[in-house]
Every structure is written in structure tokens, then in C-alpha cells.
Design a protein around this motif. Structure first.
Motif, PDB file in Angstrom:
ATOM      1  N   GLN A 151       0.820  -1.205   0.000  1.00 27.63           N
ATOM      2  CA  GLN A 151       0.000   0.000   0.000  1.00 27.63           C
ATOM      3  C   GLN A 151       0.856   1.259   0.000  1.00 27.63           C
ATOM      4  OE1 GLN A 151      -2.637  -0.388   3.431  1.00 27.63           O
ATOM      5  NE2 GLN A 151      -4.342  -0.810   2.061  1.00 27.63           N
ATOM      6  N   LYS A 152       0.279   2.329  -0.534  1.00 28.57           N
ATOM      7  CA  LYS A 152       0.889   3.650  -0.444  1.00 28.57           C
ATOM      8  C   LYS A 152       0.345   4.336   0.804  1.00 28.57           C
ATOM      9  CE  LYS A 152       1.455   6.274  -3.986  1.00 28.57           C
ATOM     10  NZ  LYS A 152       1.257   7.112  -5.208  1.00 28.57           N
ATOM     11  N   HIS A 211      -2.309  10.072  -4.743  1.00 28.25           N
ATOM     12  CA  HIS A 211      -3.371   9.459  -3.949  1.00 28.25           C
ATOM     13  C   HIS A 211      -2.807   8.285  -3.152  1.00 28.25           C
ATOM     14  CE1 HIS A 211      -5.659  11.654  -7.055  1.00 28.25           C
ATOM     15  NE2 HIS A 211      -6.556  11.785  -6.098  1.00 28.25           N
ATOM     16  N   TYR A 212      -3.358   8.105  -1.960  1.00 27.32           N
ATOM     17  CA  TYR A 212      -2.807   7.132  -1.020  1.00 27.32           C
ATOM     18  C   TYR A 212      -3.886   6.168  -0.538  1.00 27.32           C
ATOM     19  CZ  TYR A 212       0.900  10.587  -1.076  1.00 27.32           C
ATOM     20  OH  TYR A 212       1.886  11.461  -1.490  1.00 27.32           O
ATOM     21  N   ASP A 213      -3.435   4.947  -0.226  1.00 28.46           N
ATOM     22  CA  ASP A 213      -4.360   3.945   0.319  1.00 28.46           C
ATOM     23  C   ASP A 213      -4.684   4.225   1.780  1.00 28.46           C
ATOM     24  OD1 ASP A 213      -4.377   1.928  -1.975  1.00 28.46           O
ATOM     25  OD2 ASP A 213      -2.231   2.062  -1.551  1.00 28.46           O
ATOM     26  N   ARG A 232      -7.188   7.361  -2.198  1.00 33.31           N
ATOM     27  CA  ARG A 232      -7.683   6.539  -3.295  1.00 33.31           C
ATOM     28  C   ARG A 232      -9.077   6.017  -2.952  1.00 33.31           C
ATOM     29  NH1 ARG A 232      -2.505   2.563  -4.698  1.00 33.31           N
ATOM     30  NH2 ARG A 232      -1.419   4.009  -6.112  1.00 33.31           N
ATOM     31  N   ASN A 234     -11.682   3.556  -1.757  1.00 29.67           N
ATOM     32  CA  ASN A 234     -11.577   2.548  -0.701  1.00 29.67           C
ATOM     33  C   ASN A 234     -10.403   2.812   0.254  1.00 29.67           C
ATOM     34  OD1 ASN A 234     -13.800   0.922  -1.627  1.00 29.67           O
ATOM     35  ND2 ASN A 234     -12.460   0.208  -3.283  1.00 29.67           N
ATOM     36  N   GLY A 235      -9.836   4.024   0.210  1.00 26.57           N
ATOM     37  CA  GLY A 235      -8.750   4.370   1.114  1.00 26.57           C
ATOM     38  C   GLY A 235      -9.246   4.679   2.515  1.00 26.57           C
ATOM     39  N   LYS A 263     -14.825   5.677   1.113  1.00 23.74           N
ATOM     40  CA  LYS A 263     -13.609   5.824   1.899  1.00 23.74           C
ATOM     41  C   LYS A 263     -13.969   5.811   3.383  1.00 23.74           C
ATOM     42  CE  LYS A 263     -11.865   8.783  -1.810  1.00 23.74           C
ATOM     43  NZ  LYS A 263     -11.438  10.148  -2.195  1.00 23.74           N
TER      44      LYS A 263
END
Length: 322
Positions: A151-152, A211-213, A232, A234-235, A263
Motif C-alpha cells: 500500500q501507499k 493518492h494514497y491507500d 484513493r 476505498n482508502g 472511503k
């Protein structure tokens, strides 16, 4: 014994160093000679009584716990007859926030479930810097953030007490980590293993179209709408520190945004947990986690430690040597 006493809500000026009777452990407790302690945000809440809602846990008109200090490390002097896993001479560290606080003193009597054996490869001062901040980082990333390998992950406030542990713990889970900090802290965050570092004095990460998880907010202030924009689909966004406005937004708007979108956004409050502290101990022993200590103060200098902490620019943790 000597101890820091807080008889009323107020400022560091209201803290007093006094000589009081040492505690006597009951059958289920151990007596710890404290070698070091550290400061956390919870200590500041216990000192000031702010935000007001915290007083329902800490005492409405005055502090329920008159000796502050949650994180400690030290050596066990004696144990009650019902104690099963610890013995005199054991070096330990732990989080006292769930069993009466009392860490800014020469001795404390606590149940053994608040403590874990200290790793041999770190000092008492380093061990005292760990429990509450590292557990907050672990629980917020793993339990609330549902972190997974690959993940990010972005950590806003990566150079503070929780942030320095969060960078390292996120890396141990196999995430790609971006840390956000000021110019003077870039090298520290890089040394902890961050893949990317953003200098917030030069760049607003909420406007760079990345964009990040998972986003962990442990310092500063950005509106929750900006964090939402940087997630992102579903983040997850987890708030564990920062300004009062940021906390209010996470508690009030976070659930609404989570219901209306795809999210998950909200705040998180750490809970002392022996199993989690054992997990962190394993990371320390494996060399995957190291405490960053900004400054050390003597027990008599605790008011000055609080004043420095209130400035909000701590690199890692502030330790009290006892």
C-alpha cells in the motif's frame, strides 16, 4: 520518594516536585524502581484538563491522577504473591495510562499486565520513549488503518513521537511510505526508512494529485476535505493527533463522509495493550524499530520538559531520566 505532583488543572507552572511516601504493591502488583519516563500528548491533557471531554476520564474539577507520566522503564524491586510472570531484578518497560499513571516518580506500583521485559539491545531511556507512541502508531495503522503490504501510506507529522514510530512500523508491514515534515526534519524521516519525504513548508501534499491507500494524520492541520481528496477509492484516513479542529472534523465529519462515500475516515484513540507492546518489543529486538529522542530532562526539570513539548516541534520523544 520524589515525585512530580499535579493537584489542579493548569500549566507547567503548577507542577511541584515533592517528597512523598513510596507506594506499597498489593498482591497483584509489582514495585518498579523507575529509571526513565517520557512525555506524550496524554500527559498534556492530564496537566491542562483540555479538551474538556477528557475530564470525564481524568476528573471533572481536578486531576484524578496526581502523579502524571504514562511511559516508563525500570527495574522490578518486589512483586506481590499473585504475580506470575515477573520477578525482582527484571528490567521492564510499559504504559501506565490504563492503571493510574504515576510515571514521573522514583517508584510506582502497577499490575504486571502493564509491563513487558525490556529488550536488552536498548537503554532504559530508549525503552521509556516507546510504549504509548509506538502502540498508537501500531494500532492506528494495523487495526484502524488495515495496513497491508504494497500500500501507499502517507504519514503527516512523520518526525514527531508517534510519526517516527509510524514510519518504521508501516515499513515493517511492507508499505511504501511518504512522510510529511518540515525542512529541518527531512534527514531524520529519511533515516527511518521513508521512501519519499514531503517538506510541508514548500509543498502541500493535498494538492500534488498523488493518492494514497492510507493516510495517518498525527500533526499539523489540513481540512478533512483535503485528506479525502488525497485518498484513493476505498482508502482510509486515521486521525490521531493535530489540532482541536482536526479532531472535531474527524469525529463529526469523518463518519458522515464514510457513510456517503467509499472511503473510511475517522479518529483513533490508543489503548494500553500488553500483547501489542510485546509485538513492538519484537520489532525493537529485530532492529526494525528504533526510538528517536529529542531531549532528556531530569525529574526536577519536568515543567521545562512540558514547556518544550507544548511548542510542538519535538523531533521524536522527550525523555525524563530518574
Amino acid at each position: 520518594m520524589k515525585a512530580i505532583i499535579s493537584n489542579k488543572y493548569g500549566s507547567p507552572d503548577d507542577l511541584e516536585l515533592k517528597e512523598i511516601a513510596a507506594p506499597i504493591p498489593n498482591d497483584d502488583q509489582v514495585l518498579v524502581k523507575i529509571h526513565a519516563a517520557s512525555l506524550n500528548y496524554g500527559n498534556l491533557v492530564l496537566l491542562t484538563g483540555k479538551p474538556f471531554l477528557a475530564r470525564f476520564a481524568f476528573g471533572l474539577s481536578k486531576p484524578k491522577y496526581i502523579i502524571p507520566g504514562g511511559d516508563i522503564s525500570g527495574r522490578i524491586e518486589s512483586v506481590g504473591k499473585n504475580v506470575k510472570h515477573l520477578k525482582p531484578g527484571d528490567d521492564v518497560f510499559g504504559d501506565l495510562s490504563g492503571c493510574g499513571w504515576g510515571g514521573f516518580a522514583e517508584y510506582v506500583a502497577v499490575p504486571e499486565h502493564a509491563l513487558v521485559l525490556k529488550p536488552e539491545n536498548i537503554s532504559f531511556e530508549e525503552a521509556a520513549a516507546v510504549p504509548m507512541a509506538a502502540t498508537t502508531a501500531l494500532q492506528s495503522l494495523r487495526d484502524k488503518g488495515k495496513i497491508t503490504s504494497g500500500q501507499k501510506v502517507l504519514i503527516n507529522g512523520a518526525s514527531g513521537g508517534v510519526g517516527t514510530f509510524a514510519v518504521q512500523i508501516a515499513k515493517s508491514f511492507g508499505a511504501e511510505v511518504t512522510g510529511v515534515c518540515s525542512t529541518r526534519n527531512i534527514d531524520i524521516v529519511k533515516s527511518l526508512g521513508a521512501d519519499y519525504v514531503i517538506d510541508y513548508t514548500k509543498e502541500d501534499f493535498t494538492k500534488n494529485k498523488e493518492h494514497y491507500d492510507l493516510i495517518l494524520a498525527v500533526n499539523g492541520y489540513q481540512p478533512i476535505s483535503a485528506y479525502n481528496r488525497s485518498l484513493r477509492s476505498n482508502g482510509r484516513y486515521v486521525q490521531v493527533g493535530g489540532s482541536g479542529v482536526q479532531l472535531t472534523e474527524a469525529m463529526v465529519l469523518g463518519p458522515l463522509l464514510s457513510i456517503s462515500g467509499n472511503k473510511k475516515m475517522g479518529s483513533f484513540l490508543q489503548r494500553a495493550n500488553q500483547n501489542d507492546l510485546k509485538f513492538i518489543k519484537d520489532l525493537l529486538e529485530a532492529g526494525k524499530l528504533k526510538p528517536i529522542i529529542d531531549k532528556s530532562y531530569a525529574l526536577s526539570e519536568v515543567p521545562n520538559a512540558f514547556r518544550y513539548f507544548e511548542e510542538g516541534h519535538t523531533q521524536g520523544k522527550i525523555v525524563i531520566t530518574i
